[in-house]
Write a protein that holds these residues in place. Sequence first.
Motif, PDB file in Angstrom:
ATOM      1  N   GLU A  84      49.883  33.693  25.563  1.00  0.00           N
ATOM      2  CA  GLU A  84      50.376  33.459  26.913  1.00  0.00           C
ATOM      3  C   GLU A  84      49.933  32.018  27.332  1.00  0.00           C
ATOM      4  O   GLU A  84      48.779  31.619  26.944  1.00  0.00           O
ATOM      5  CB  GLU A  84      49.583  34.413  28.073  1.00  0.00           C
TER       6      GLU A  84
ATOM      7  N   GLY B 205      43.742  27.542  28.764  1.00  0.00           N
ATOM      8  CA  GLY B 205      45.124  28.019  29.242  1.00  0.00           C
ATOM      9  C   GLY B 205      45.743  28.625  28.309  1.00  0.00           C
ATOM     10  O   GLY B 205      47.016  29.237  28.783  1.00  0.00           O
TER      11      GLY B 205
ATOM     12  N   GLU C  83      49.426  29.474  30.681  1.00  0.00           N
ATOM     13  CA  GLU C  83      49.212  29.941  31.947  1.00  0.00           C
ATOM     14  C   GLU C  83      49.657  28.853  32.924  1.00  0.00           C
ATOM     15  O   GLU C  83      49.920  29.429  33.880  1.00  0.00           O
ATOM     16  CB  GLU C  83      47.589  29.866  32.036  1.00  0.00           C
ATOM     17  N   SER C  84      50.119  27.580  32.583  1.00  0.00           N
ATOM     18  CA  SER C  84      50.726  26.543  33.353  1.00  0.00           C
ATOM     19  C   SER C  84      51.214  25.638  32.806  1.00  0.00           C
ATOM     20  O   SER C  84      51.661  25.588  31.377  1.00  0.00           O
ATOM     21  CB  SER C  84      49.385  25.988  34.184  1.00  0.00           C
TER      22      SER C  84
ATOM     23  N   GLY D  74      45.925  31.789  26.306  1.00  0.00           N
ATOM     24  CA  GLY D  74      45.098  33.091  26.122  1.00  0.00           C
ATOM     25  C   GLY D  74      45.775  34.015  25.567  1.00  0.00           C
ATOM     26  O   GLY D  74      47.231  34.004  25.354  1.00  0.00           O
ATOM     27  N   LYS D  75      45.171  35.162  25.259  1.00  0.00           N
ATOM     28  CA  LYS D  75      45.676  36.383  24.727  1.00  0.00           C
ATOM     29  C   LYS D  75      46.293  36.090  23.354  1.00  0.00           C
ATOM     30  O   LYS D  75      47.478  36.670  23.207  1.00  0.00           O
ATOM     31  CB  LYS D  75      46.622  37.228  25.510  1.00  0.00           C
TER      32      LYS D  75
ATOM     33  N   LYS E 229      55.423  35.179  33.982  1.00  0.00           N
ATOM     34  CA  LYS E 229      54.368  34.709  32.908  1.00  0.00           C
ATOM     35  C   LYS E 229      55.226  33.953  31.670  1.00  0.00           C
ATOM     36  O   LYS E 229      56.512  34.543  31.603  1.00  0.00           O
ATOM     37  CB  LYS E 229      53.440  35.660  32.550  1.00  0.00           C
TER      38      LYS E 229
ATOM     39  N   CYS F 258      49.180  23.453  30.717  1.00  0.00           N
ATOM     40  CA  CYS F 258      48.946  23.764  29.330  1.00  0.00           C
ATOM     41  C   CYS F 258      50.031  23.780  28.358  1.00  0.00           C
ATOM     42  O   CYS F 258      49.876  23.422  27.234  1.00  0.00           O
ATOM     43  CB  CYS F 258      48.539  25.432  29.615  1.00  0.00           C
TER      44      CYS F 258
ATOM     45  N   LYS G  18      51.111  29.504  37.793  1.00  0.00           N
ATOM     46  CA  LYS G  18      51.579  30.307  36.842  1.00  0.00           C
ATOM     47  C   LYS G  18      53.146  29.543  36.290  1.00  0.00           C
ATOM     48  O   LYS G  18      53.576  29.135  36.946  1.00  0.00           O
ATOM     49  CB  LYS G  18      51.997  31.651  37.161  1.00  0.00           C
TER      50      LYS G  18
END
Length: 113
Positions: free
Chosen positions: A98, A66, A100-101, A68-69, A52, A104, A2
């Motif tokens: 979002e 990666g 994620e990493s 998302g949302k 996050k 990403c 994360k």
Amino acid sequence: MKISGRDAISILANLESIVRLQKKDNTDKFWSYKMLSGSHAKFAFDPKTKTKLVVRFDQNPPRIHGVGKVEDIRGKNMSTALNRVFSGRGHVAKYRAEIESEECLLAVLNALK
């Protein structure tokens, strides 16, 4: 792994040749960044998050693994802090996503340049 807002600040500080800090909100709620070439996209996030990374973009974020949302936030009630870090005209917060990493985030930056 994360990524948080704090992590993103450190990552972006090392990428000054492709992205630069545009503006910090006076309440430190959002920081905005601008791509220096290509799309010249602007994006913003809360630098204090610990769990996050939620980014607001002035254009549709790249559709890569990666990210998302993804949400279209045009016409929705937005924080005044968010309005202060975008410059207006075409550069307003339009999408929320979002990340994620770190990998990403780097891929998103690569897609925007």
